[in-house]
Design a protein around this motif. Sequence first.
Motif, PDB file in Angstrom:
ATOM      1  N   SER A 175       0.829  -1.205   0.000  1.00 55.25           N
ATOM      2  CA  SER A 175       0.000   0.000   0.000  1.00 55.25           C
ATOM      3  C   SER A 175       0.864   1.256   0.000  1.00 55.25           C
ATOM      4  O   SER A 175       2.064   1.209   0.263  1.00 55.25           O
ATOM      5  N   ALA A 176       0.218   2.375  -0.281  1.00 50.26           N
ATOM      6  CA  ALA A 176       0.839   3.694  -0.210  1.00 50.26           C
ATOM      7  C   ALA A 176      -0.234   4.688   0.200  1.00 50.26           C
ATOM      8  O   ALA A 176      -1.408   4.533  -0.140  1.00 50.26           O
ATOM      9  N   TRP A 177       0.181   5.721   0.942  1.00 48.79           N
ATOM     10  CA  TRP A 177      -0.744   6.754   1.385  1.00 48.79           C
ATOM     11  C   TRP A 177      -0.619   7.961   0.460  1.00 48.79           C
ATOM     12  O   TRP A 177       0.479   8.344   0.048  1.00 48.79           O
ATOM     13  N   TYR A 178      -1.751   8.577   0.155  1.00 48.35           N
ATOM     14  CA  TYR A 178      -1.757   9.786  -0.663  1.00 48.35           C
ATOM     15  C   TYR A 178      -2.636  10.848  -0.009  1.00 48.35           C
ATOM     16  O   TYR A 178      -3.609  10.528   0.685  1.00 48.35           O
ATOM     17  N   LYS A 179      -2.274  12.090  -0.262  1.00 45.34           N
ATOM     18  CA  LYS A 179      -3.074  13.208   0.229  1.00 45.34           C
ATOM     19  C   LYS A 179      -3.678  13.921  -0.978  1.00 45.34           C
ATOM     20  O   LYS A 179      -2.973  14.372  -1.877  1.00 45.34           O
ATOM     21  N   LEU A 180      -5.000  14.022  -0.980  1.00 42.74           N
ATOM     22  CA  LEU A 180      -5.716  14.705  -2.044  1.00 42.74           C
ATOM     23  C   LEU A 180      -6.111  16.076  -1.529  1.00 42.74           C
ATOM     24  O   LEU A 180      -6.882  16.193  -0.568  1.00 42.74           O
TER      25      LEU A 180
END
Length: 210
Positions: A175-180
């Motif tokens: 997994s990877a975290w992203y900020k929108l």
Amino acid sequence: MIAHAMTIIVNELNHHLTETYGINANHAPAGLRNISSEQFLPQPGAESATEECLNLTLVNIQQDSSDRNTNLPSRDTSGTIYQTPPLSLNLLILLTATHTSYSQALLMLGRAMRFFHVKPLFTESNVSHASLTQYAPENGLDKLNEFRFSFVLHSPTVEENQQLWATLQSAQVPSAWYKLGLLDLPPNAQKTKELPILERRMITNNVIKS
């Protein structure tokens, strides 16, 4: 607006994966899914979750305080206009690869991360028409017309990562975290007006001057 923004991102990602890597367009490799639901939990004897896909899951919403004062009152010929400021949000998105094959999960996750690294900014002018319309909300008030939002990699601490997976009650997968970062003006923003100042008076030595 949140649903449409995330749908646009998924549509763009799927278009990239099918066009670049020759993946069957009839089987969308990415989608909006809640990975904490039972269908994504590991099955007995399986190394990973059972769904062969990339998943975007909303895990947190925060107001972006940096844009709190960007819409200061403006003056026109009729007076000062006060308008409801745009809603500025930071959405924390978890991108997961829930493939039975661990190597395939890493492969697909890497492809998605490469795409978002090259294209971290989305506007109405740099996405395809299909991305705007496919699976879009039916109500026009829920759709984004003019928009500009970023989708950038977020690096959590080890503790934050562990807490998230414990909350999801799911075995950890690649997994990877992203900020929108999303900015939207509410469709029914209220405006109020004040009458213009027609006369100013000053008090000097107890004498009122106009």
